[in-house]
Design an enzyme around this catalytic site. Structure first.
Site, PDB file in Angstrom:
ATOM      1  N   ARG A  95      12.024  32.900 -13.074  1.00 41.78           N
ATOM      2  CA  ARG A  95      11.689  34.339 -13.042  1.00 41.78           C
ATOM      3  C   ARG A  95      11.169  34.786 -14.394  1.00 41.78           C
ATOM      4  O   ARG A  95      10.234  35.585 -14.483  1.00 41.78           O
ATOM      5  CB  ARG A  95      12.934  35.159 -12.665  1.00 41.78           C
ATOM      6  CG  ARG A  95      13.314  35.044 -11.210  1.00 41.78           C
ATOM      7  CD  ARG A  95      14.703  35.590 -10.967  1.00 41.78           C
ATOM      8  NE  ARG A  95      14.838  36.986 -11.337  1.00 41.78           N
ATOM      9  CZ  ARG A  95      15.977  37.571 -11.705  1.00 41.78           C
ATOM     10  NH1 ARG A  95      17.103  36.876 -11.749  1.00 41.78           N
ATOM     11  NH2 ARG A  95      16.010  38.837 -12.032  1.00 41.78           N
ATOM     12  N   SER A 144      21.707  37.800  -9.034  1.00 44.02           N
ATOM     13  CA  SER A 144      21.932  36.970 -10.218  1.00 44.02           C
ATOM     14  C   SER A 144      23.245  37.367 -10.901  1.00 44.02           C
ATOM     15  O   SER A 144      24.105  36.521 -11.204  1.00 44.02           O
ATOM     16  CB  SER A 144      20.739  37.139 -11.171  1.00 44.02           C
ATOM     17  OG  SER A 144      21.042  36.680 -12.447  1.00 44.02           O
ATOM     18  N   ASP A 152      21.368  30.007 -10.454  1.00 40.17           N
ATOM     19  CA  ASP A 152      20.896  31.132 -11.263  1.00 40.17           C
ATOM     20  C   ASP A 152      20.168  30.633 -12.504  1.00 40.17           C
ATOM     21  O   ASP A 152      19.164  31.212 -12.911  1.00 40.17           O
ATOM     22  CB  ASP A 152      22.053  32.051 -11.662  1.00 40.17           C
ATOM     23  CG  ASP A 152      21.542  33.253 -12.440  1.00 40.17           C
ATOM     24  OD1 ASP A 152      20.762  34.027 -11.857  1.00 40.17           O
ATOM     25  OD2 ASP A 152      21.879  33.402 -13.620  1.00 40.17           O
ATOM     26  N   HIS A 172      30.868  43.679 -17.017  1.00 35.59           N
ATOM     27  CA  HIS A 172      29.526  43.135 -17.239  1.00 35.59           C
ATOM     28  C   HIS A 172      28.572  44.262 -17.596  1.00 35.59           C
ATOM     29  O   HIS A 172      28.568  45.311 -16.965  1.00 35.59           O
ATOM     30  CB  HIS A 172      29.024  42.422 -15.975  1.00 35.59           C
ATOM     31  CG  HIS A 172      27.680  41.798 -16.177  1.00 35.59           C
ATOM     32  ND1 HIS A 172      27.519  40.566 -16.766  1.00 35.59           N
ATOM     33  CD2 HIS A 172      26.444  42.251 -15.915  1.00 35.59           C
ATOM     34  CE1 HIS A 172      26.231  40.285 -16.838  1.00 35.59           C
ATOM     35  NE2 HIS A 172      25.564  41.287 -16.330  1.00 35.59           N
ATOM     36  N   LYS A 228      27.352  35.391 -10.423  1.00 31.38           N
ATOM     37  CA  LYS A 228      28.131  34.894 -11.570  1.00 31.38           C
ATOM     38  C   LYS A 228      29.468  35.609 -11.684  1.00 31.38           C
ATOM     39  O   LYS A 228      30.494  35.002 -11.988  1.00 31.38           O
ATOM     40  CB  LYS A 228      27.309  35.058 -12.857  1.00 31.38           C
ATOM     41  CG  LYS A 228      26.128  34.103 -12.917  1.00 31.38           C
ATOM     42  CD  LYS A 228      25.245  34.316 -14.126  1.00 31.38           C
ATOM     43  CE  LYS A 228      24.412  35.532 -14.034  1.00 31.38           C
ATOM     44  NZ  LYS A 228      23.296  35.661 -14.941  1.00 31.38           N
TER      45      LYS A 228
HETATM   46  N1  URA Z   1      21.133  39.600 -16.165  1.00 29.36           N
HETATM   47  C1  URA Z   1      21.350  38.581 -15.309  1.00 29.36           C
HETATM   48  O1  URA Z   1      22.346  37.875 -15.419  1.00 29.36           O
HETATM   49  N2  URA Z   1      20.461  38.366 -14.351  1.00 29.36           N
HETATM   50  C2  URA Z   1      19.342  39.110 -14.184  1.00 29.36           C
HETATM   51  O2  URA Z   1      18.568  38.855 -13.296  1.00 29.36           O
HETATM   52  C3  URA Z   1      19.123  40.176 -15.095  1.00 29.36           C
HETATM   53  C4  URA Z   1      20.057  40.400 -16.071  1.00 29.36           C
END
Ligand code: URA
Length: 434
Positions: free
Chosen positions: A168, A183, A161, A82, A187
């Site tokens: 947000r 967040s 999320d 990621h 995931k």
């Molecule tokens: N990427 C994400 O998936 N979440 C965040 O809060 C910031 C970047």
């Protein structure tokens, strides 16, 4: 439990119990907590932060809001990667087939671009016919057959999320370390991989503007992953200027293909090999990241990584012919060149400004609901440290309409700063956090 009391407690610097956090998230997803109260809570978190225990409780509550991908039918160490987001970051397009060619099952659920940052799914979908809306059984059978799948996050994976991120985004509470960590890691954990490599970006195009905060984010995410029983490592890498030369969906796919053929830009190739080295070692196919790096070099040189990308495109319904003929990718009708106004050295190419210029062309989204134009974007001919003469091409603009191309010209030129002396060089890889 009253939401008001939880907001008050956090506003005044108190710590919430895990059951308070899990109740709040559950109620919010179910519609029992209005956006204005959740926004107030998020702003309190933005200023007061969350303790490691609160961050872990938030991550778990977010995971529990949806389903988890069960990768247990796939044998071997399943690996995932990621990036915290950047400009020109098409690393997954090279890393996924490269690591799969090393024999490690690579499974990634990726996102779409927002604001100045791009998203892997938008890039992949610029390949004619390619589908990213794979179901769980489709992901499993594809990985069992060819060792790699990159699919879009499904609606039922961490729905908390989706709702929280949208809020947000509208309430200036995205740039909060514990909220970003929860967040991302909710995931990643829900997506099921055994070993996760995090590319934490630092610089103008990234959430984290300095190395210290990038390391703090990396450490928080590693702790969250480890407490869920996953092997996690982070590499802190540069995002002051765009990665590679291409910014824009189809342009980035073409650059990834060139890199898989051994002809990509040096910084991008180096990052892909470094990350691949770590993942290959984490997955047990090399004794060290350095050995993994060498293995990755061989897989690029032999064409096996390119062949794996071909297989992945075909398995997801895309036209694998783009590998031999990248001209099959969508192309923009108007090309403009941004010329150097004076002699000198490029001091910097501001990643965020280039990302915003590409977004203005249509390569990215201002809002989540927007669609993207796969063909448009920017190619950088010069990067930090390059010497230029007045009139040299700094960058090429690929536009759908003449007016749009001309409009971003000024903005793009402002992203380049020129000076009489070569700039101090900056590292591409800052450090490894494990
Ligand atoms: N990427 C994400 O998936 N979440 C965040 O809060 C910031 C970047």
């Amino acid at each position: 439990m009253r939401v008001y009391e939880l907001i008050l407690k956090k506003r005044d610097g108190g710590a919430l119990a895990p059951e308070e956090i899990s109740w709040l998230v559950k109620e919010y997803v179910a519609g029992g907590v209005p956006d204005y109260q959740m926004a107030a809570f998020l702003m309190a978190v933005f200023f007061r932060g969350l303790s490691p225990e609160e961050t872990a409780a938030l991550t778990l509550a977010m995971i529990d809001s949806g389903v988890r991908l069960d990768l247990s039918p796939i044998s071997g160490v399943k690996v995932d990667k990621h990036s915290t987001g950047g400009v020109g970051d098409k690393t997954t397009l090279v890393l996924a087939p490269l690591v799969a060619a090393a024999g490690l099952p690579f499974v990634k659920l990726a996102g779409r671009g927002l604001g100045h940052t791009g998203g892997t799914i938008d890039k992949l979908e610029s390949i004619p016919g390619l589908r990213t809306d794979l179901s769980q059984p489709q992901i499993l059978s594809q990985v069992q057959a060819i060792g790699v799948a990159v699919a879009a996050q499904t609606e039922d994976l961490v729905p908390a999320d989706k709702k929280l991120y949208a809020l947000r985004d509208l309430t200036a509470t995205v740039e909060s370390l514990p909220l970003i960590a929860a967040s991302i890691m909710s995931k990643k954990i829900a997506a099921g991989a055994d070993a996760i490599l995090l590319d934490v970006k630092v610089g103008s195009g990234a959430f984290m503007k300095d190395e210290e905060s990038a390391v703090a984010l990396a450490e928080t995410m590693i702790a969250l992953g480890r407490s869920a029983g996953r092997k996690v490592r982070a590499v802190v890498t540069a995002m002051h200027q765009p990665l590679g030369r291409a910014v824009g969906n189809a342009l980035e796919v073409a650059e990834a293909i060139a890199t898989l053929k051994g002809r990509g830009p040096e910084d991008f190739r180096e990052l892909c090999l470094t990350l691949a080295g770590h993942l290959i070692e984490m997955g047990g196919a090399a004794a060290s990241p350095a050995e993994g790096y060498r293995r990755a070099e061989e897989l690029l040189a032999s064409g096996r990584a390119l062949e794996k990308f071909r297989q992945m495109i075909a398995a997801q319904g895309g036209d694998p012919g783009v590998v031999e003929e990248p001209e099959k990718l969508p192309a923009a009708p108007f090309i403009f060149t941004a010329l150097a106004p004076a002699d000198g050295y490029v001091q910097s190419v501001d990643a965020r400004s280039v990302g915003l210029a590409a977004m203005a062309l249509g390569a990215g989204r201002r809002r989540k609901e927007d669609s993207v134009d796969p063909a448009v974007g920017i190619t950088l001919q010069k990067k930090a440290g390059d010497r230029v003469k007045a009139g040299d091409v700094l960058a090429t603009i690929h536009a759908r309409e003449r007016g749009a191309g001309q409009e971003v010209m000024e903005r793009l030129l402002k992203a380049f700063s020129l000076g009489p002396e070569p700039p101090a060089s900056r590292p591409l890889i800052y450090r490894v956090v494990s």
